[in-house]
Design a protein around this motif. Sequence first.
Motif, PDB file in Angstrom:
ATOM      1  N   SER A  96      34.723  96.370  48.585  1.00 30.93           N
ATOM      2  CA  SER A  96      36.018  96.530  47.927  1.00 30.93           C
ATOM      3  C   SER A  96      35.854  97.060  46.507  1.00 30.93           C
ATOM      4  CB  SER A  96      36.793  95.214  47.931  1.00 30.93           C
ATOM      5  OG  SER A  96      37.237  94.925  49.246  1.00 30.93           O
ATOM      6  N   ALA A  97      34.847  96.602  45.807  1.00 26.82           N
ATOM      7  CA  ALA A  97      34.597  97.108  44.447  1.00 26.82           C
ATOM      8  C   ALA A  97      34.250  98.591  44.489  1.00 26.82           C
ATOM      9  CB  ALA A  97      33.485  96.309  43.779  1.00 26.82           C
ATOM     10  N   VAL A  98      33.412  98.998  45.420  1.00 22.37           N
ATOM     11  CA  VAL A  98      33.057 100.414  45.550  1.00 22.37           C
ATOM     12  C   VAL A  98      34.304 101.229  45.882  1.00 22.37           C
ATOM     13  CG1 VAL A  98      31.801 102.072  47.001  1.00 22.37           C
ATOM     14  CG2 VAL A  98      30.627 100.050  46.127  1.00 22.37           C
ATOM     15  N   ARG A  99      35.122 100.734  46.812  1.00 25.01           N
ATOM     16  CA  ARG A  99      36.327 101.463  47.220  1.00 25.01           C
ATOM     17  C   ARG A  99      37.330 101.581  46.070  1.00 25.01           C
ATOM     18  NH1 ARG A  99      41.366 100.397  48.662  1.00 25.01           N
ATOM     19  NH2 ARG A  99      42.410 101.870  50.029  1.00 25.01           N
ATOM     20  N   VAL A 100      37.650 100.477  45.421  1.00 29.03           N
ATOM     21  CA  VAL A 100      38.642 100.500  44.335  1.00 29.03           C
ATOM     22  C   VAL A 100      38.169 101.382  43.184  1.00 29.03           C
ATOM     23  CG1 VAL A 100      39.730  99.078  42.537  1.00 29.03           C
ATOM     24  CG2 VAL A 100      39.765  98.335  44.936  1.00 29.03           C
ATOM     25  N   HIS A 101      36.929 101.212  42.763  1.00 23.68           N
ATOM     26  CA  HIS A 101      36.425 102.044  41.660  1.00 23.68           C
ATOM     27  C   HIS A 101      36.306 103.507  42.082  1.00 23.68           C
ATOM     28  CE1 HIS A 101      34.757  98.020  40.189  1.00 23.68           C
ATOM     29  NE2 HIS A 101      35.901  98.257  39.579  1.00 23.68           N
ATOM     30  N   GLY A 102      36.000 103.736  43.357  1.00 20.18           N
ATOM     31  CA  GLY A 102      35.969 105.098  43.884  1.00 20.18           C
ATOM     32  C   GLY A 102      37.345 105.748  43.826  1.00 20.18           C
ATOM     33  N   TRP A 103      38.368 105.021  44.245  1.00 18.61           N
ATOM     34  CA  TRP A 103      39.738 105.540  44.162  1.00 18.61           C
ATOM     35  C   TRP A 103      40.095 105.838  42.717  1.00 18.61           C
ATOM     36  CZ3 TRP A 103      44.675 105.315  47.041  1.00 18.61           C
ATOM     37  CH2 TRP A 103      44.484 105.383  48.426  1.00 18.61           C
ATOM     38  N   GLN A 104      39.829 104.889  41.832  1.00 21.14           N
ATOM     39  CA  GLN A 104      40.226 105.049  40.434  1.00 21.14           C
ATOM     40  C   GLN A 104      39.558 106.254  39.789  1.00 21.14           C
ATOM     41  OE1 GLN A 104      39.247 101.019  39.274  1.00 21.14           O
ATOM     42  NE2 GLN A 104      41.410 100.410  39.308  1.00 21.14           N
ATOM     43  N   THR A 105      38.379 106.609  40.261  1.00 18.21           N
ATOM     44  CA  THR A 105      37.662 107.767  39.722  1.00 18.21           C
ATOM     45  C   THR A 105      38.081 109.053  40.423  1.00 18.21           C
ATOM     46  OG1 THR A 105      35.763 106.385  39.141  1.00 18.21           O
ATOM     47  CG2 THR A 105      35.364 108.753  39.352  1.00 18.21           C
ATOM     48  N   ALA A 106      38.017 109.067  41.758  1.00 21.57           N
ATOM     49  CA  ALA A 106      38.254 110.300  42.521  1.00 21.57           C
ATOM     50  C   ALA A 106      39.699 110.779  42.454  1.00 21.57           C
ATOM     51  CB  ALA A 106      37.852 110.091  43.982  1.00 21.57           C
ATOM     52  N   TYR A 107      40.637 109.852  42.350  1.00 24.67           N
ATOM     53  CA  TYR A 107      42.040 110.232  42.453  1.00 24.67           C
ATOM     54  C   TYR A 107      42.764 110.270  41.114  1.00 24.67           C
ATOM     55  CZ  TYR A 107      40.955 109.407  47.354  1.00 24.67           C
ATOM     56  OH  TYR A 107      40.376 109.441  48.596  1.00 24.67           O
ATOM     57  N   ARG A 108      42.021 110.165  40.029  1.00 28.39           N
ATOM     58  CA  ARG A 108      42.629 110.297  38.702  1.00 28.39           C
ATOM     59  C   ARG A 108      43.251 111.690  38.599  1.00 28.39           C
ATOM     60  NH1 ARG A 108      41.793 106.969  34.951  1.00 28.39           N
ATOM     61  NH2 ARG A 108      39.808 106.282  35.771  1.00 28.39           N
ATOM     62  N   GLY A 109      44.523 111.743  38.269  1.00 27.08           N
ATOM     63  CA  GLY A 109      45.234 113.012  38.179  1.00 27.08           C
ATOM     64  C   GLY A 109      45.808 113.488  39.497  1.00 27.08           C
ATOM     65  N   LEU A 110      45.435 112.835  40.606  1.00 29.60           N
ATOM     66  CA  LEU A 110      45.942 113.213  41.922  1.00 29.60           C
ATOM     67  C   LEU A 110      46.936 112.197  42.470  1.00 29.60           C
ATOM     68  CD1 LEU A 110      42.571 114.396  43.515  1.00 29.60           C
ATOM     69  CD2 LEU A 110      44.364 115.816  42.489  1.00 29.60           C
ATOM     70  N   MET A 111      46.917 111.002  41.890  1.00 27.06           N
ATOM     71  CA  MET A 111      47.822 109.915  42.262  1.00 27.06           C
ATOM     72  C   MET A 111      48.339 109.298  40.972  1.00 27.06           C
ATOM     73  SD  MET A 111      45.892 107.980  45.355  1.00 27.06           S
ATOM     74  CE  MET A 111      45.343 108.863  46.805  1.00 27.06           C
ATOM     75  N   PRO A 112      49.454 108.567  41.040  1.00 22.75           N
ATOM     76  CA  PRO A 112      49.981 107.950  39.824  1.00 22.75           C
ATOM     77  C   PRO A 112      48.952 107.019  39.163  1.00 22.75           C
ATOM     78  CG  PRO A 112      51.574 107.791  41.610  1.00 22.75           C
ATOM     79  CD  PRO A 112      50.293 108.304  42.208  1.00 22.75           C
ATOM     80  N   GLN A 113      48.738 107.226  37.869  1.00 19.67           N
ATOM     81  CA  GLN A 113      47.750 106.419  37.159  1.00 19.67           C
ATOM     82  C   GLN A 113      48.107 104.933  37.179  1.00 19.67           C
ATOM     83  OE1 GLN A 113      44.832 107.751  36.137  1.00 19.67           O
ATOM     84  NE2 GLN A 113      44.218 105.623  35.868  1.00 19.67           N
ATOM     85  N   ALA A 114      49.385 104.612  37.106  1.00 24.63           N
ATOM     86  CA  ALA A 114      49.802 103.204  37.133  1.00 24.63           C
ATOM     87  C   ALA A 114      49.369 102.544  38.447  1.00 24.63           C
ATOM     88  CB  ALA A 114      51.313 103.089  36.946  1.00 24.63           C
ATOM     89  N   TYR A 115      49.460 103.271  39.546  1.00 27.65           N
ATOM     90  CA  TYR A 115      49.026 102.746  40.837  1.00 27.65           C
ATOM     91  C   TYR A 115      47.512 102.486  40.822  1.00 27.65           C
ATOM     92  CZ  TYR A 115      48.085 102.317  45.801  1.00 27.65           C
ATOM     93  OH  TYR A 115      47.651 101.856  47.027  1.00 27.65           O
ATOM     94  N   LEU A 116      46.758 103.471  40.335  1.00 26.97           N
ATOM     95  CA  LEU A 116      45.301 103.327  40.295  1.00 26.97           C
ATOM     96  C   LEU A 116      44.900 102.165  39.384  1.00 26.97           C
ATOM     97  CD1 LEU A 116      44.308 107.093  40.113  1.00 26.97           C
ATOM     98  CD2 LEU A 116      44.169 105.583  42.109  1.00 26.97           C
TER      99      LEU A 116
END
Length: 178
Positions: A10-30
């Motif tokens: 879960s840590a790998v997934r959450v931190h992966g999302w927060q890094t990979a999807y910056r600017g592609l998804m709402p920052q508040a969600y990340l």
Amino acid sequence: MTEADIEAVSAVRVHGWQTAYRGLMPQAYLDAMSVAADAERRRSWFGRRSPEVSDLVAERDGQVVGWACVGPARDPDIAPGARELPAPKPTAGELLALYVAPGLLGTGIGRALMAAGTARARAHGFHTLYLWVVRGNTRAQRFYERAGFVPDGAEEVYEVGGSSVPELRYRRPLTPEI
């Protein structure tokens, strides 16, 4: 992957999302993503998953640094009969997830997980492997293209934090290993 790996995955997934999807998804969600909440959902799902779903982890110095998940394809246009009971044996697989700890991107962990996931997909009898990638995630698109995936023309949009996020579907034939 074992149940003991869930928090680390879960840590790998959450931190992966927060890094990979910056600017592609709402920052508040990340920013609001929680490792604890993700781990809770993953624990609930872990014991109920299909035997054709394989969760794989990569470890370095005893720590989980990557995760991949492969299972039967979910899209009705590539998984005919998926909604029938009893369902026919699927011939198409899907790379459901592949994440590497952000600080270790480009070190070969993703390639190793891809190789292991592809081998697992072949072992399940899948002839083709599909995946979805967020449009604009050029690093992931290049990675998958180097691994032999090509866009198949399918696109879909889903809602994340009140915004529409477009995804592209990729495919790769799985020829038997020699």
